[in-house]
Scaffold this motif. Sequence first.
Motif, mmCIF file in Angstrom:
data_model
loop_
_atom_site.group_PDB
_atom_site.id
_atom_site.type_symbol
_atom_site.label_atom_id
_atom_site.label_comp_id
_atom_site.label_asym_id
_atom_site.label_seq_id
_atom_site.Cartn_x
_atom_site.Cartn_y
_atom_site.Cartn_z
ATOM 1 N N GLY A 54 9.459 -14.961 3.055
ATOM 2 C CA GLY A 54 10.567 -15.026 3.997
ATOM 3 C C GLY A 54 11.899 -14.581 3.446
ATOM 4 N N HIS A 55 11.962 -14.234 2.151
ATOM 5 C CA HIS A 55 13.224 -13.801 1.535
ATOM 6 C C HIS A 55 13.213 -12.288 1.360
ATOM 7 N N LYS A 56 14.259 -11.633 1.875
ATOM 8 C CA LYS A 56 14.365 -10.186 1.755
ATOM 9 C C LYS A 56 14.930 -9.818 0.388
ATOM 10 N N LEU A 57 14.203 -8.996 -0.357
ATOM 11 C CA LEU A 57 14.668 -8.556 -1.661
ATOM 12 C C LEU A 57 15.750 -7.493 -1.502
ATOM 13 N N SER A 58 16.686 -7.476 -2.425
ATOM 14 C CA SER A 58 17.690 -6.412 -2.419
ATOM 15 C C SER A 58 17.034 -5.123 -2.897
ATOM 16 N N SER A 59 17.646 -3.989 -2.574
ATOM 17 C CA SER A 59 17.061 -2.693 -2.929
ATOM 18 C C SER A 59 16.970 -2.495 -4.437
ATOM 19 N N SER A 60 17.755 -3.260 -5.204
ATOM 20 C CA SER A 60 17.715 -3.127 -6.666
ATOM 21 C C SER A 60 16.576 -3.919 -7.293
ATOM 22 N N GLU A 61 15.902 -4.730 -6.477
ATOM 23 C CA GLU A 61 14.849 -5.592 -7.025
ATOM 24 C C GLU A 61 13.455 -4.988 -6.918
ATOM 25 N N PHE A 62 13.320 -3.815 -6.302
ATOM 26 C CA PHE A 62 12.007 -3.175 -6.235
ATOM 27 C C PHE A 62 12.172 -1.679 -5.998
ATOM 28 N N THR A 63 11.121 -0.928 -6.286
ATOM 29 C CA THR A 63 11.076 0.506 -5.982
ATOM 30 C C THR A 63 9.805 0.799 -5.208
ATOM 31 N N PHE A 64 9.860 1.868 -4.406
ATOM 32 C CA PHE A 64 8.697 2.265 -3.604
ATOM 33 C C PHE A 64 8.467 3.757 -3.758
ATOM 34 N N ASN A 65 7.219 4.136 -4.002
ATOM 35 C CA ASN A 65 6.826 5.539 -4.108
ATOM 36 C C ASN A 65 5.963 5.877 -2.898
ATOM 37 N N HIS A 66 6.502 6.690 -1.976
ATOM 38 C CA HIS A 66 5.762 6.969 -0.739
ATOM 39 C C HIS A 66 4.583 7.904 -0.960
ATOM 40 N N GLU A 67 4.573 8.622 -2.090
ATOM 41 C CA GLU A 67 3.481 9.567 -2.333
ATOM 42 C C GLU A 67 2.192 8.846 -2.708
ATOM 43 N N ASN A 68 2.297 7.834 -3.565
ATOM 44 C CA ASN A 68 1.082 7.088 -3.920
ATOM 45 C C ASN A 68 1.064 5.683 -3.322
ATOM 46 N N LEU A 69 2.063 5.383 -2.462
ATOM 47 C CA LEU A 69 2.135 4.109 -1.740
ATOM 48 C C LEU A 69 2.076 2.904 -2.682
ATOM 49 N N THR A 70 2.943 2.905 -3.693
ATOM 50 C CA THR A 70 3.011 1.768 -4.603
ATOM 51 C C THR A 70 4.403 1.160 -4.593
ATOM 52 N N ILE A 71 4.425 -0.166 -4.768
ATOM 53 C CA ILE A 71 5.672 -0.924 -4.858
ATOM 54 C C ILE A 71 5.721 -1.579 -6.231
ATOM 55 N N THR A 72 6.860 -1.455 -6.899
ATOM 56 C CA THR A 72 7.033 -2.084 -8.202
ATOM 57 C C THR A 72 8.235 -3.015 -8.148
ATOM 58 N N ILE A 73 8.007 -4.297 -8.479
ATOM 59 C CA ILE A 73 9.071 -5.299 -8.492
ATOM 60 C C ILE A 73 9.718 -5.316 -9.868
#
Length: 698
Positions: free
Chosen positions: A155-174
């Motif tokens: 329920g808590h929205k992370l700030s944009s600095s707390e994760f990255t997203f790669n749309h090419e391989n569909l991965t999220i890194t915290i």
Amino acid sequence: MKVRMMVFLLISFVLLFGGTASASERLDYREGDYLVHLLEDGDGIRKTFPFQTSNQITASNTEIRLFINAREIDSTAYTIDYGNHTITMRKAPDSGAEISMKYAIAPTFEWEEGVSGKASIGNALTGGDGSTRTFQVSSRYILNSSKNVSLHIDGHKLSSSEFTFNHENLTITISEKRKAPGRQSKIYFYFPKTSISSTRPSGEATEPKWPSEVTEQKPPSEVIEPKSPSEATEPKWPSEVIEPTSPSGSVTTTVPEAETVVVPEFNVPSGKNFPGTITLKSNYTFTVSTTAEMRKSGYYTYVMIKNSNGELVRRIRVEANSSSTYSLRALGLPAGGYYIYVKVMTQYGGVAVSSPQFYPVRYETQQIGVFIGGKQQTYKQPPVNRKGNVLVPLRGIFESLGATVKWKSSTQTITATRGSTTIVLTIGSSTAYVNGVAVKLNAAAQLVNGSTMVPIRFISEALGAEVKWEGTSRTVIVFQYEPDIPTSIESERTPTNGGSGPESSSPILQNISKEINEASDIVFVIDVTGSMAEVIDYVKESISKFVDSVPSGSNLAILAYRDINYIDSKYPALEFFNFTNQKGVLKNQLSSLVATGGMDVDESGLEAVQMAMEKMSGSKNAKRIIFITDAPVHDKEISPKKTKYSLKEVINNVKANKVTLDAIAPKEGFAYQQIIQLVESNKGTLYDINEASLTYIK
């Protein structure tokens, strides 16, 4: 030729960039940690109902709950066949009963939701293990961008600095600066629909067609559209662009050349600088004040009220540059937590929103109330006031804030832990310890009627939450995180009457239904420009009783329109939903309508009425149009470049096709002068659009 090319380019744009925006692949929508899927209405005979969700549901990956008329049914009263995708009930639901199911969100499930003002796709990720930081997004869609995504953990929205997203391989890194999600964490990822380039291969893409070939989109299993509305009992998905054809096959509704429009600059700010205020007062009233900045041609201002789940329950049109006071009690809202904000929209697509304000509503205030994260708490031992300090049961407050609790009876010591924070309290002691540091308490933990009670302000603030006392309702408000309340148009689904208050007392649709005494094909022709949101709410809220009261064998359809003179890649100018007699289907279709846009004051109402007549051609039922608008229509005799039709021609066509036309429209002005001619020439009645409101009071 220009028109053909223009429509071709539009269709190409939808195919290339709309991706999943086609209505043939609509997803379920979220309510808390469940997704909602609508089934067909009951008929009093059938016990087995099929369900075809967009997610792969099995007995092992989710839990299904069944609802009839918004009330949950005991699980022993039905069986679920996951292999054949059916639900069978012991007793057939009554005729007209609205049936829906909710299923728990599981990893890989996807849904539609408005997030931060954007139409988005939600995706549930696999839960964490306390150490994993990279997660794979399993989606049916191929994306072309990593921008404007969001990640929510518990329920808590992370700030944009707390994760990255790669749309090419569909991965999220915290990132390392944030604790990795635990095993019980709920991780929801959102990406905007505009980033979808296509759907993952399930067949070859089709070539775009020329306008003469454009037809209504159908679900994949559908092959041939019934010839008449009376045969079309199954719901159809709406098409993106529609040019109806006459029985001979020739195009009868033409689209004028699109015009270049200079869109006025929209400078109304959102958030803290929004030029309007909401003042919460005693006795559950609030005053809305707006400025002259919003009082411009084509600007529409609303008060939005959402419940603690972020669901819209009331939408009220307000006058700009004025102050108005409303009573939550008079609006029929039950006790609970609500978020209230003001929104201004323009016919050109501009939107500005004030910051949502939370307001607890408790009509019985003898005891102290507690709201945590917007949710009202219920305790076996009610909260108590000790010299200005509110004490609550320890297990309830700690568990609500995500802490684990240990009780040592020999020393009467409470130890609570969440993350890196440890709190130690002792019954009767005015000293507590936070990570080993002594803290003086204004009120000690104590036993009340056998329950261990702890000071709510100290506990909440020690765990990083904000605490506020609201004196009118004698309520403690606790927010561990800043509430993330979506304010996009897509998030503001029109209200459903599921306990949010009484239906509107406005009798317009009831009065229309009394005039229908034989099986009829009925088309609701609805203006869906920016000023019509509240009216759409009213129609949806009242549609169930209307369907129940019309004669058996009747079929209903919705035709939404704006202005065919302007091409909008996101919202079609004309949108037809095929005939059905299912209340749930009609409500869902009305929910999908987005009241926005409208370049001119006048709109393409005559094209819409003409299309409605064409859709009813060939039917043996009686024919009726319910025309709903607050604006004049383009008339060929006044503006020949805007429309192919004159008001006189459409009046004659309605007569020739023996169609009864009722209208919900203004009772004054130029719109009235036009529409009253349509109504009186065709045995109908005109009803005041100002009374088509959920807040209408007799």
